[in-house]
Design an enzyme around this catalytic site. Structure first.
Site, PDB file in Angstrom:
ATOM      1  CG  ASP A 161      -1.828   1.039   1.025  1.00  0.00           C
ATOM      2  OD1 ASP A 161      -2.197   1.450  -0.013  1.00  0.00           O
ATOM      3  OD2 ASP A 161      -2.478   1.359   2.223  1.00  0.00           O
TER       4      ASP A 161
ATOM      5  CG  HIS B  48       0.452   1.991  -9.604  1.00  0.00           C
ATOM      6  ND1 HIS B  48       0.206   1.641  -8.583  1.00  0.00           N
ATOM      7  CD2 HIS B  48      -0.510   2.602 -10.264  1.00  0.00           C
ATOM      8  CE1 HIS B  48      -0.919   2.116  -8.122  1.00  0.00           C
ATOM      9  NE2 HIS B  48      -1.625   2.637  -9.287  1.00  0.00           N
TER      10      HIS B  48
ATOM     11  CG  LEU C  82       9.842 -17.190  -2.369  1.00  0.00           C
ATOM     12  CD1 LEU C  82       9.737 -17.217  -0.893  1.00  0.00           C
ATOM     13  CD2 LEU C  82      10.539 -15.782  -2.847  1.00  0.00           C
TER      14      LEU C  82
END
Length: 243
Positions: free
Chosen positions: A20, A37, A131
């Site tokens: 955020d 972004h 991962l």
């Protein structure tokens, strides 16, 4: 919370992140939201690498919510273009580093070319185990829960499920995260303290850490600090604490 993370304490097996602050980062610099972004993608890259270096087995990142479709059409278009850029530019590096990519969410609202790129990326990285990276796209937890309940009702009506056999485990097995452990740690950036319809079922006993850092500025140090705070918590799961 400063300094380098040490080997003391428990490393969370699954870290979930609500990314955020991209828009506020851009606004503070007099830039369009798209610029925030774009910088956010750099933070994604840093965080994935940091999680891999720290040895965190599972990382889930909230990339685009089902509610985000309500944003202005131009911003949604730009976000989809950035998603295409990420899928084209990052997958080879993820694969090289042993990262498995999975995407959860409602793919029916995504463009066909994006769905194809997601499928290709998932297939390419399926065998990787360094991962487990999950990206939530066009995702809403209430929708996920409703879909799981709908599937159970259908199974019961068609005789494949006895209502007496409905358990937490059988319900979890119909969620999008059915083969992923629940998060140990949820981290949200930008100072906001909300869950925002993210992994509502899975967060039942997750430790929540909220940090003021805007997502484009998020670094490995921020992740280490959140893990350090996580290790100060007494995880009781409803039982008597140990501290």
């Amino acid at each position: 919370m400063q300094g380098t993370l040490t080997t003391t304490g428990t490393l969370p097996q699954h870290v979930a992140i609500i990314m955020d602050g991209n828009g506020r980062w851009a606004k503070a610099r007099g830039l369009p939201r798209t610029a925030g972004h774009r910088k956010g993608i750099e933070a994604v890259r840093r965080t994935v690498e940091a999680a891999r270096e720290l040895g965190i087995p599972y990382l889930t990142m909230f990339g685009f919510s089902s509610e985000n479709w309500r944003r202005p059409e131009g911003e949604v278009f730009d976000l989809m273009q950035l998603l295409r850029f990420y899928l084209r530019s990052e997958i080879a590096e993820l694969h090289k580093n042993g990262v498995r990519l999975r995407v959860i969410g409602d793919r029916s609202r995504l463009s066909g070319d994006i769905v194809t790129m997601i499928q290709n990326a998932e297939e390419l990285t399926r065998g990787n185990g360094e991962l487990n990276l999950t990206i939530a796209l066009s995702y809403g937890a209430r929708q996920e829960i409703a879909n799981a309940a709908r599937q159970m009702v259908r199974d019961a009506l068609e005789g494949r499920l006895n209502p007496e056999d409905v358990t937490e485990e059988s319900f979890s097995g119909r969620l999008l995260t059915r083969d992923i452990p629940d998060p140990d740690l949820l981290l949200r950036t930008s100072g906001e303290q909300r869950i925002s319809n993210f992994l509502l079922w899975q967060l039942a006993y997750t430790e929540l850490v909220f940090v003021d850092t805007l997502w484009p500025d998020f670094t490995k140090r921020d992740l280490e600090d959140a893990i350090r705070e996580f290790n100060q918590r007494d995880r009781r799961y409803g039982a008597v604490g140990t501290r």
